[in-house]
Write a protein that holds these residues in place. Structure first.
Motif, PDB file in Angstrom:
ATOM      1  N   SER A 135       0.358  16.093  -6.058  1.00  0.00           N
ATOM      2  CA  SER A 135       1.361  16.067  -4.992  1.00  0.00           C
ATOM      3  C   SER A 135       1.841  14.647  -4.733  1.00  0.00           C
ATOM      4  O   SER A 135       1.078  13.686  -4.813  1.00  0.00           O
ATOM      5  CB  SER A 135       0.770  16.642  -3.704  1.00  0.00           C
ATOM      6  OG  SER A 135       1.660  16.452  -2.624  1.00  0.00           O
ATOM      7  N   THR A 136       3.134  14.489  -4.427  1.00  0.00           N
ATOM      8  CA  THR A 136       3.694  13.183  -4.042  1.00  0.00           C
ATOM      9  C   THR A 136       3.955  13.111  -2.544  1.00  0.00           C
ATOM     10  O   THR A 136       4.632  12.211  -2.069  1.00  0.00           O
ATOM     11  CB  THR A 136       5.007  12.927  -4.804  1.00  0.00           C
ATOM     12  OG1 THR A 136       5.941  13.975  -4.507  1.00  0.00           O
ATOM     13  CG2 THR A 136       4.756  12.874  -6.303  1.00  0.00           C
ATOM     14  N   GLY A 137       3.426  14.088  -1.789  1.00  0.00           N
ATOM     15  CA  GLY A 137       3.610  14.064  -0.345  1.00  0.00           C
ATOM     16  C   GLY A 137       2.894  12.872   0.272  1.00  0.00           C
ATOM     17  O   GLY A 137       1.752  12.557  -0.076  1.00  0.00           O
ATOM     18  N   SER A 138       3.550  12.183   1.176  1.00  0.00           N
ATOM     19  CA  SER A 138       2.971  10.985   1.776  1.00  0.00           C
ATOM     20  C   SER A 138       2.074  11.349   2.948  1.00  0.00           C
ATOM     21  O   SER A 138       2.072  12.475   3.440  1.00  0.00           O
ATOM     22  CB  SER A 138       4.078  10.041   2.231  1.00  0.00           C
ATOM     23  OG  SER A 138       4.887  10.663   3.214  1.00  0.00           O
ATOM     24  N   CYS A 139       1.284  10.368   3.391  1.00  0.00           N
ATOM     25  CA  CYS A 139       0.430  10.556   4.547  1.00  0.00           C
ATOM     26  C   CYS A 139       0.713   9.435   5.547  1.00  0.00           C
ATOM     27  O   CYS A 139       1.501   8.526   5.273  1.00  0.00           O
ATOM     28  CB  CYS A 139      -1.040  10.563   4.131  1.00  0.00           C
ATOM     29  SG  CYS A 139      -1.554   9.046   3.302  1.00  0.00           S
ATOM     30  N   ALA A 177       0.840  -1.195   0.000  1.00  0.00           N
ATOM     31  CA  ALA A 177       0.000   0.000   0.000  1.00  0.00           C
ATOM     32  C   ALA A 177       0.874   1.245   0.000  1.00  0.00           C
ATOM     33  O   ALA A 177       1.975   1.248   0.565  1.00  0.00           O
ATOM     34  CB  ALA A 177      -0.942   0.007   1.197  1.00  0.00           C
ATOM     35  N   LEU A 178       0.383   2.283  -0.638  1.00  0.00           N
ATOM     36  CA  LEU A 178       1.011   3.605  -0.645  1.00  0.00           C
ATOM     37  C   LEU A 178      -0.104   4.632  -0.487  1.00  0.00           C
ATOM     38  O   LEU A 178      -1.252   4.393  -0.870  1.00  0.00           O
ATOM     39  CB  LEU A 178       1.755   3.872  -1.958  1.00  0.00           C
ATOM     40  CG  LEU A 178       2.936   2.952  -2.311  1.00  0.00           C
ATOM     41  CD1 LEU A 178       3.388   3.223  -3.748  1.00  0.00           C
ATOM     42  CD2 LEU A 178       4.085   3.175  -1.342  1.00  0.00           C
ATOM     43  N   CYS A 179       0.228   5.799   0.074  1.00  0.00           N
ATOM     44  CA  CYS A 179      -0.780   6.863   0.095  1.00  0.00           C
ATOM     45  C   CYS A 179      -0.106   8.214  -0.102  1.00  0.00           C
ATOM     46  O   CYS A 179       1.083   8.393   0.205  1.00  0.00           O
ATOM     47  CB  CYS A 179      -1.596   6.843   1.386  1.00  0.00           C
ATOM     48  SG  CYS A 179      -0.726   7.376   2.870  1.00  0.00           S
ATOM     49  N   TYR A 180      -0.876   9.166  -0.632  1.00  0.00           N
ATOM     50  CA  TYR A 180      -0.377  10.494  -0.981  1.00  0.00           C
ATOM     51  C   TYR A 180      -1.417  11.518  -0.547  1.00  0.00           C
ATOM     52  O   TYR A 180      -2.627  11.279  -0.623  1.00  0.00           O
ATOM     53  CB  TYR A 180      -0.123  10.612  -2.485  1.00  0.00           C
ATOM     54  CG  TYR A 180       0.791   9.516  -2.992  1.00  0.00           C
ATOM     55  CD1 TYR A 180       2.171   9.666  -2.964  1.00  0.00           C
ATOM     56  CD2 TYR A 180       0.264   8.322  -3.479  1.00  0.00           C
ATOM     57  CE1 TYR A 180       3.005   8.654  -3.392  1.00  0.00           C
ATOM     58  CE2 TYR A 180       1.088   7.304  -3.917  1.00  0.00           C
ATOM     59  CZ  TYR A 180       2.460   7.470  -3.873  1.00  0.00           C
ATOM     60  OH  TYR A 180       3.279   6.459  -4.296  1.00  0.00           O
ATOM     61  N   ALA A 181      -0.936  12.664  -0.099  1.00  0.00           N
ATOM     62  CA  ALA A 181      -1.833  13.717   0.349  1.00  0.00           C
ATOM     63  C   ALA A 181      -1.321  15.062  -0.126  1.00  0.00           C
ATOM     64  O   ALA A 181      -0.119  15.264  -0.301  1.00  0.00           O
ATOM     65  CB  ALA A 181      -1.949  13.712   1.876  1.00  0.00           C
ATOM     66  N   GLY A 182      -2.249  15.980  -0.341  1.00  0.00           N
ATOM     67  CA  GLY A 182      -1.875  17.331  -0.755  1.00  0.00           C
ATOM     68  C   GLY A 182      -2.618  17.752  -2.001  1.00  0.00           C
ATOM     69  O   GLY A 182      -3.580  17.104  -2.438  1.00  0.00           O
TER      70      GLY A 182
END
Length: 607
Positions: A207-211, A198-203
């Protein structure tokens, strides 16, 4: 702030408890509380996504909404996407069906509409305002949301545990299209088996910023993603499962972008369309050139220099004979002519009639000749029985008078034969071609921009542009058709223009000898005609030594000859003012992924 943090922790704990108990909904509705901020916001946005063995996706969104106290609100809006454009231009479509909607644990009025791109929800009674915190719960089923990971989707940067053949969900659990802040976002995702990666991104979008990511939480082996979205943006997750837990293989609903196919057709047709468009431009021009002499009717004979205006006509009458009408330029030239003849004086106001100000007129009563009836009517409309008048602002009486006088002078020019009313007949086919081309061009642009109909847009746009160019050029090339009388009149005009347009010192001396007038008188007498014929700049250059004081004897009061040079553009505009009332790819590809890069998402608002 502590109270809000405690509430968020409580909501988080409640969610995990319900999840571990196997309950589908994420968070129970909080008790009604007062608004936290004066502005509207989402205090928490929780999404529970349950991937079924048959590849369906059950989603429950729990939105704690604060309408604030600044404005009155009645509910929220939610737009759920039905399609995505993939990186190769193809269109991926999702099946979405609403299952239930509630507010604060009870049924609520809502309206639903569907377009090609969205299901749009308006949740709340339009006639009943809401105050304080409210919890909206939206449950819906999504089909065609999962993918089978291909070997080409993987790279050295892909997370460990993922392999070709695994099943993937790449989804925007919280979209980026909300107009107010979301203070806390969370997604809880379960599948038929524990996730392998699993991967997640926020912003913001892209955006490639993680959460904050937690895997295998609780008995349901949930993947939990949490992010602070108060600065804006959304929450995107990529989760993979082994195929053994599924009873069906995902079959994404992907089709070629119709607009891309249409654009390809338009590109294939482009060479043919360019040839047709070029023919549409060239043919009218060739015909116009070939018929130029025939279209002209009576051709103007040689035009020697003339030392007097045509047939002794006044400037406005000359303009009416040339163009069939009289405009502000013709009337401003008339005022100069009346001043030179001693009937009025023209003086610049403070700021200057030649620098954008108005002009003051004075009736002298000492004119050295008789006024024509139309000149008398014009002065009556300006002075209105007074000795002085000003021009520079809209005057209804003057506007009505000039409209009537323009018609009168045009009728005179036509009845005497100086103006041929049928002179534009040879132009009509070219004007029709240009009009047709303009309509086709507009239609093509509208089809291209608003409907993305590339083939229709290219056909109409390219051919229309060619016809527009050809028609306009043909109309310009084609001269007005002249009769014997109108050709003779225009010959006199051309001869007089040769005099006014000469900058030779020898010509000026010869002219002064023939007219037997001092330079200031010559300048003032013929300046009105230079204005009507657009030759005032050249005429001014013929009198480099003339001083403003010398023009006062001819009713013209101006600060400098430099200011006089702006006559046609400034005094004309003042007279005109008096006449005119103002009126998607794999989220694991390269180990990457982006916020706002998967399916789902969308946004909403309030009403």
């Amino acid at each position: 702030m502590l109270a809000r943090r405690f509430r968020l922790i409580a909501l988080w704990a409640a969610s995990l408890f319900l999840l571990s108990a196997g309950v589908a909904s994420a968070v129970s509705a909080p008790h009604l509380e007062a608004s936290i901020n004066p502005w509207e916001s989402i205090i928490s946005y929780d999404v529970v996504a349950q991937v079924q063995p048959n590849t369906d996706l059950l989603i429950t969104e729990t939105i704690v909404y604060d309408p604030g106290t600044d404005e009155v609100h009645r509910g929220i809006l939610r737009d759920i996407p039905l399609r995505d454009e993939l990186s190769n231009g193809d269109i991926r479509t999702y099946g979405v069906e609403i299952e239930s909607i509630s507010r604060d644990g009870a049924d609520v009025m809502y309206a639903q509409s569907r377009s090609d791109s969205y299901i749009s929800l308006q949740i709340g009674d339009p006639d009943i305002p809401i105050e304080g915190l409210h919890t909206f719960v939206i449950s819906y089923r999504v089909t065609d949301a999962l993918d089978v990971i291909k070997a080409s989707d993987l790279s050295a940067n892909s997370p460990p545990g993922i392999s070709a053949g695994d099943i993937e969900l790449y989804w925007d659990f919280i979209g980026t299209q909300w107009p107010f802040p979301i203070y806390q976002g969370r997604a809880i995702v379960t599948g038929p088996s524990p996730a392998v990666a699993a991967l997640c991104y926020a912003g913001p979008q892209g955006s490639t910023g993680s959460c904050l990511l937690e895997e295998n939480v609780g008995p349901g082996a949930a993947t939990v993603m949490t992010a602070d979205l108060s600065a804006g943006g959304g929450l995107t997750g990529v989760i993979g499962w082994a195929p053994s837990g599924f009873t069906q293989t995902p079959t994404p609903n992907i089709s070629a972008d119709p607009s891309a196919e249409d654009a390809a057709r338009a590109g294939a047709l482009a060479p043919v369309l360019l040839l047709i468009g070029a023919a549409g431009a060239i043919v009218p021009i060739v015909i116009a050139v070939m018929r130029r002499r025939t279209s002209a009717g009576v051709v103007l004979a040689a035009t020697p220099v003339r030392y007097q205006p045509p047939k002794g006509l006044r400037p406005a009458q000359v303009q009416a004979g040339i163009s069939g009408t009289v405009d502000a330029r013709g009337y401003s030239a008339t005022l100069l002519d009346l001043a030179a003849r001693g009937h009025i004086t023209v003086k610049e106001q403070a700021g200057g009639i030649f620098s954008g100000g108005g002009m003051d007129l004075t009736w002298t009563g000492t004119g050295n000749d008789e006024l024509a009836d139309w000149e008398t009517a014009l002065l009556a409309a300006i002075f209105k029985g007074a000795q002085t008048a000003s021009i520079g602002e809209y005057d209804a009486i003057l506007a009505a008078a000039t409209e009537s006088l323009s018609s009168q002078l045009a009728t005179e020019a036509t009845s005497t034969g100086r103006f041929n009313p049928l002179g534009e007949v040879p132009d009509r086919p070219y004007k029709l071609i240009a009009a047709l081309g303009g309509l086709m061009l507009v239609g093509g642009l509208v089809s291209l921009i608003f409907a993305e109909a590339f083939t229709i847009g290219a056909v109409f746009g390219i051919i229309g542009l060619g016809l527009l160019i050809g028609g306009v050029a043909g109309a310009i090339i084609t001269p007005r058709q002249q009769t014997k009388i109108s050709a003779a009149f225009l010959g006199e005009v051309e001869g007089f223009k040769r005099l006014l347009n000469s900058d030779s010192a020898d010509a000026r001396r010869d002219f002064a000898q023939k007219i037997n007038l001092p330079p200031a008188a010559i300048f003032a007498t013929f300046m009105p005609y230079a204005v009507v014929l657009g030759l005032e700049d050249t005429w001014l250059k013929n009198f480099p030594d003339l001083r403003p004081e010398e023009l006062k004897n001819y009713g013209i009061y101006v600060a400098s000859m430099y200011a006089m040079a702006a006559w046609s553009s400034s005094m004309e505009s003042n007279f005109d003012a008096g006449m005119t009332e103002r009126s998607s790819d794999s989220g694991f590809s390269g180990g990457g992924g982006f916020s706002g890069g998967g399916g789902g998402g969308g946004g909403g608002g309030s009403f």
